[in-house]
Design a protein around this motif. Structure first.
Motif, mmCIF file in Angstrom:
data_model
loop_
_atom_site.group_PDB
_atom_site.id
_atom_site.type_symbol
_atom_site.label_atom_id
_atom_site.label_comp_id
_atom_site.label_asym_id
_atom_site.label_seq_id
_atom_site.Cartn_x
_atom_site.Cartn_y
_atom_site.Cartn_z
ATOM 1 N N LEU A 281 -44.095 -11.061 20.791
ATOM 2 C CA LEU A 281 -45.054 -10.059 21.247
ATOM 3 C C LEU A 281 -44.468 -8.665 21.027
ATOM 4 C CD1 LEU A 281 -47.763 -9.552 22.812
ATOM 5 C CD2 LEU A 281 -46.371 -9.557 24.904
ATOM 6 N N GLY A 282 -45.302 -7.728 20.567
ATOM 7 C CA GLY A 282 -44.837 -6.379 20.273
ATOM 8 C C GLY A 282 -44.069 -5.758 21.421
ATOM 9 N N LYS A 283 -44.552 -5.941 22.617
ATOM 10 C CA LYS A 283 -43.866 -5.419 23.805
ATOM 11 C C LYS A 283 -42.428 -5.928 23.867
ATOM 12 C CE LYS A 283 -43.679 -6.633 28.707
ATOM 13 N NZ LYS A 283 -44.366 -7.338 29.809
ATOM 14 N N ASP A 284 -42.219 -7.214 23.606
ATOM 15 C CA ASP A 284 -40.881 -7.795 23.679
ATOM 16 C C ASP A 284 -39.992 -7.303 22.539
ATOM 17 O OD1 ASP A 284 -41.573 -9.218 25.965
ATOM 18 O OD2 ASP A 284 -42.342 -10.909 24.801
ATOM 19 N N ILE A 285 -40.577 -7.118 21.354
ATOM 20 C CA ILE A 285 -39.812 -6.576 20.223
ATOM 21 C C ILE A 285 -39.222 -5.224 20.599
ATOM 22 C CG2 ILE A 285 -40.033 -5.557 17.921
ATOM 23 C CD1 ILE A 285 -40.011 -8.502 17.715
ATOM 24 N N LEU A 286 -40.054 -4.359 21.190
ATOM 25 C CA LEU A 286 -39.618 -3.012 21.543
ATOM 26 C C LEU A 286 -38.560 -3.024 22.637
ATOM 27 C CD1 LEU A 286 -43.125 -1.322 21.463
ATOM 28 C CD2 LEU A 286 -41.278 -0.950 19.819
ATOM 29 N N LEU A 287 -38.719 -3.904 23.625
ATOM 30 C CA LEU A 287 -37.738 -3.989 24.701
ATOM 31 C C LEU A 287 -36.398 -4.508 24.181
ATOM 32 C CD1 LEU A 287 -39.942 -5.376 27.619
ATOM 33 C CD2 LEU A 287 -38.907 -3.096 27.476
ATOM 34 N N HIS A 288 -36.441 -5.542 23.351
ATOM 35 C CA HIS A 288 -35.195 -6.084 22.795
ATOM 36 C C HIS A 288 -34.498 -5.043 21.924
ATOM 37 C CE1 HIS A 288 -36.680 -10.540 23.150
ATOM 38 N NE2 HIS A 288 -36.514 -9.954 24.319
ATOM 39 N N GLN A 289 -35.295 -4.330 21.131
ATOM 40 C CA GLN A 289 -34.747 -3.298 20.255
ATOM 41 C C GLN A 289 -34.032 -2.226 21.072
ATOM 42 O OE1 GLN A 289 -36.914 0.344 18.181
ATOM 43 N NE2 GLN A 289 -37.452 -1.556 17.129
ATOM 44 N N LYS A 290 -34.709 -1.755 22.108
ATOM 45 C CA LYS A 290 -34.134 -0.694 22.950
ATOM 46 C C LYS A 290 -32.850 -1.172 23.623
ATOM 47 C CE LYS A 290 -35.439 2.541 26.614
ATOM 48 N NZ LYS A 290 -35.093 3.708 25.779
ATOM 49 N N GLN A 291 -32.873 -2.362 24.147
ATOM 50 C CA GLN A 291 -31.706 -2.909 24.828
ATOM 51 C C GLN A 291 -30.517 -3.035 23.885
ATOM 52 O OE1 GLN A 291 -31.806 -7.146 25.972
ATOM 53 N NE2 GLN A 291 -31.173 -6.492 28.008
ATOM 54 N N GLN A 292 -30.750 -3.600 22.692
ATOM 55 C CA GLN A 292 -29.659 -3.819 21.759
ATOM 56 C C GLN A 292 -29.045 -2.507 21.274
ATOM 57 O OE1 GLN A 292 -28.443 -6.673 21.319
ATOM 58 N NE2 GLN A 292 -27.075 -6.488 19.575
ATOM 59 N N MET A 293 -29.897 -1.534 20.964
ATOM 60 C CA MET A 293 -29.394 -0.240 20.506
ATOM 61 C C MET A 293 -28.571 0.450 21.583
ATOM 62 S SD MET A 293 -32.397 1.546 18.279
ATOM 63 C CE MET A 293 -33.011 0.821 16.747
ATOM 64 N N ILE A 295 -26.930 -0.965 24.085
ATOM 65 C CA ILE A 295 -25.675 -1.689 24.310
ATOM 66 C C ILE A 295 -24.652 -1.321 23.246
ATOM 67 C CG2 ILE A 295 -24.608 -3.974 24.243
ATOM 68 C CD1 ILE A 295 -27.165 -5.063 25.561
ATOM 69 N N ILE A 296 -25.063 -1.351 21.970
ATOM 70 C CA ILE A 296 -24.145 -1.038 20.878
ATOM 71 C C ILE A 296 -23.687 0.410 20.949
ATOM 72 C CG2 ILE A 296 -23.956 -0.827 18.358
ATOM 73 C CD1 ILE A 296 -25.769 -3.234 18.113
ATOM 74 N N VAL A 299 -24.194 2.644 26.084
ATOM 75 C CA VAL A 299 -24.896 3.051 27.299
ATOM 76 C C VAL A 299 -24.466 2.120 28.441
ATOM 77 C CG1 VAL A 299 -27.178 3.285 28.386
ATOM 78 C CG2 VAL A 299 -26.854 3.930 25.978
ATOM 79 N N PRO A 300 -24.171 2.659 29.632
ATOM 80 C CA PRO A 300 -23.742 1.816 30.760
ATOM 81 C C PRO A 300 -24.756 0.714 31.077
ATOM 82 C CG PRO A 300 -23.390 4.138 31.261
ATOM 83 C CD PRO A 300 -24.156 4.095 29.973
ATOM 84 N N ASP A 301 -24.248 -0.421 31.521
ATOM 85 C CA ASP A 301 -25.101 -1.583 31.785
ATOM 86 C C ASP A 301 -26.214 -1.265 32.774
ATOM 87 O OD1 ASP A 301 -23.509 -3.005 30.083
ATOM 88 O OD2 ASP A 301 -22.372 -4.041 31.664
ATOM 89 N N GLU A 302 -25.879 -0.472 33.813
ATOM 90 C CA GLU A 302 -26.893 -0.150 34.827
ATOM 91 C C GLU A 302 -28.044 0.644 34.213
ATOM 92 O OE1 GLU A 302 -23.724 0.568 34.962
ATOM 93 O OE2 GLU A 302 -22.865 -0.602 36.612
ATOM 94 N N ALA A 303 -27.714 1.565 33.319
ATOM 95 C CA ALA A 303 -28.748 2.375 32.682
ATOM 96 C C ALA A 303 -29.589 1.534 31.735
ATOM 97 C CB ALA A 303 -28.119 3.541 31.931
#
Length: 459
Positions: A281-293, A295-296, A299-303
């Motif tokens: 789902l597009g929503k999940d693609i965007l969330l995964h993308q944001k999270q992965q970028m 992390i790499i 960005v602190p885990d809490e943020a």
């Protein structure tokens, strides 16, 4: 996928109409930002009263960004980047000086330009093919009667006059020309050259409102781009040098979703190749993308966790059709960030999230189309892709095609490659323009070999 970065970072842009031959050349200006100075270089070319250009940001190691829109109405030069709310307006004083203002997100900065002939023209990437080509390479046009627009592109085939297996290249999100020009790279030119040299004809075209194609890109949705590809299919079926039983699609990123849509309903499509194509789902693609970028990027885990919650709720507002969407999003983000967000940041977020394309993408569910695809399909992702994560999306493609009984499909993760199928270090978008490689040779060989096997099987 669209690249979301901070102020004056990497961005996608295209072209438009203008006048003024004297504007051709490299123009250099300096932005005096709160955190320091930043040199900006516009390199403008003029041909037949049509202005095109690229932008360099030397301090960021970025060269060859294609400019979205350049217009000249004497004495004013307008350079626009609407996806980021960026605009440069300058008063052309003479052939060597422009006095103007750089604007973004409600902020304005004085930035005067001087023609600087010492600025070197960006070097072509090593893989970029140069004429003469050992094959037929023709400029073509085809008409989308539903939209009432003429689309322009390039058709290439081997020199022998016979009917060839043919692929249509479909670009991802963001305005794209027939070469998929991005950050100095031309991946569709490189891919088309490789395929044609291996006996496969290729059609690639400027998206609507880009380059020489008619139409309005800014108001278009994924379904509009799908309609343009369908017009290309109709065009190919009328050609005497195309085998109408061996027309396939190669879609990159969002273009892969378009390929899925068409393959699910059009019996004339013989095969499909999905390059880093979303399957979730597009929503999940965007969330995964944001999270992965994040992390790499350290960005602190809490943020990271906090941002996931904030943006998931915002995407749900889009899915639930809360209206008026722009006002609801504006108030929501003000509240979430306790008013500690600049108007510039807020405008960028709201403008990006409320446009028709983004709204449609958040709601898009490619699995619906995968359930109906019975023809051969090959899905590839890079292991370091941070925009469309390989494992989650390839698993979805594998699961859906297995369930629907598709007899001939393959999914493959290519080690060490990013979203653009370049060999890389981090996979982050900031690397794309810095890398010399446009497309991995391993990727190119896998694609051409698979098409050769599939088309030989189909009689």
């Amino acid at each position: 996928m669209k690249i979301k970065l901070s102020f004056i970072a990497l961005f996608f842009i295209t072209y438009s109409f203008s006048l003024g031959q004297n504007l051709a050349g490299p123009w250099k200006g300096t932005l005096n930002l709160p955190n320091g100075k930043l040199d900006i270089i516009f390199k403008i070319s003029a041909k037949d009263n049509d202005l095109k250009g690229i932008m360099d940001i030397p301090a960021q190691g970025v060269k060859g960004l294609p400019i979205h829109e350049i217009k000249y109405h004497s004495p004013f030069l307008h350079i626009k980047l609407p996806n980021l709310g960026i605009e440069y307006v300058g008063n052309v004083i003479d052939d060597d000086h422009i006095e103007g203002t750089f604007k973004q997100g409600g902020q304005s900065f004085t930035m005067n330009l001087e023609k600087n002939l010492d600025e070197e023209t960006p070097m072509s990437k090593p893989q970029e093919p140069k004429p003469p080509f050992p094959y037929v390479n023709k400029a073509i046009e085809f008409y989308n009667k539903d939209a009432g627009i003429l689309l322009s592109g390039t058709f290439s085939r081997p020199t022998d006059l016979k009917r060839y297996p043919t692929v249509i290249l479909i670009s991802g999100s963001g305005p794209s020309d027939r070469d998929q020009n991005i950050l100095g790279h031309k991946p569709f030119l490189v891919l088309a050259d490789h395929l044609t040299r291996n006996g496969i004809a290729v059609l690639r075209f400027d998206e609507r409102g880009v380059g020489s194609s008619q139409g309005d890109f800014k108001s278009a949705t994924t379904l509009d781009f799908k309609n343009d590809v369908e017009a290309a299919i109709s065009f190919l079926k009328l050609r005497t040098d195309v085998d109408p039983t061996k027309i396939g699609l190669i879609g990159h990123s969002e273009g892969g979703v378009i390929a899925q849509m068409i393959a699910a309903e059009n019996k004339d499509i013989a095969f499909s190749i999905l390059m880093a194509s979303p399957a979730l789902l597009g929503k999940d693609i965007l969330l995964h993308q944001k999270q992965q970028m994040e992390i790499i990027s350290g960005v602190p885990d809490e943020a990271v966790a906090r941002n996931q919650l904030i943006f998931e709720e915002a995407y749900d507002m889009i899915i639930n059709n809360e209206q008026p969407l722009d006002e609801r999003l504006r108030e929501y983000f003000k509240h979430q960030y306790h008013n500690n967000i600049s108007n510039q940041q807020l405008n960028a977020i709201v403008t990006g999230m409320s446009n028709p394309w983004f709204v449609g993408f958040v709601k898009l569910n490619p699995a619906i189309y995968l359930q109906s695809i019975k023809t051969p399909l090959y899905a590839l992702n890079g292991s370091k892709d941070v925009q469309v994560l390989a494992d989650e999306n390839l698993k979805m493609i594998n699961d859906e095609l297995t369930k629907n009984g598709n007899p001939n499909f393959k999914v493959e993760k290519l080690e060490g490659l990013n979203h653009l199928f370049q060999e890389c270090e981090s996979g982050l978008p900031a690397e794309y323009g810095v890398l010399n490689q446009t497309l991995s040779p391993v990727f190119l060989e896998k694609v051409s070999d698979w098409i050769e096997d599939i088309t030989k099987m189909k009689h």
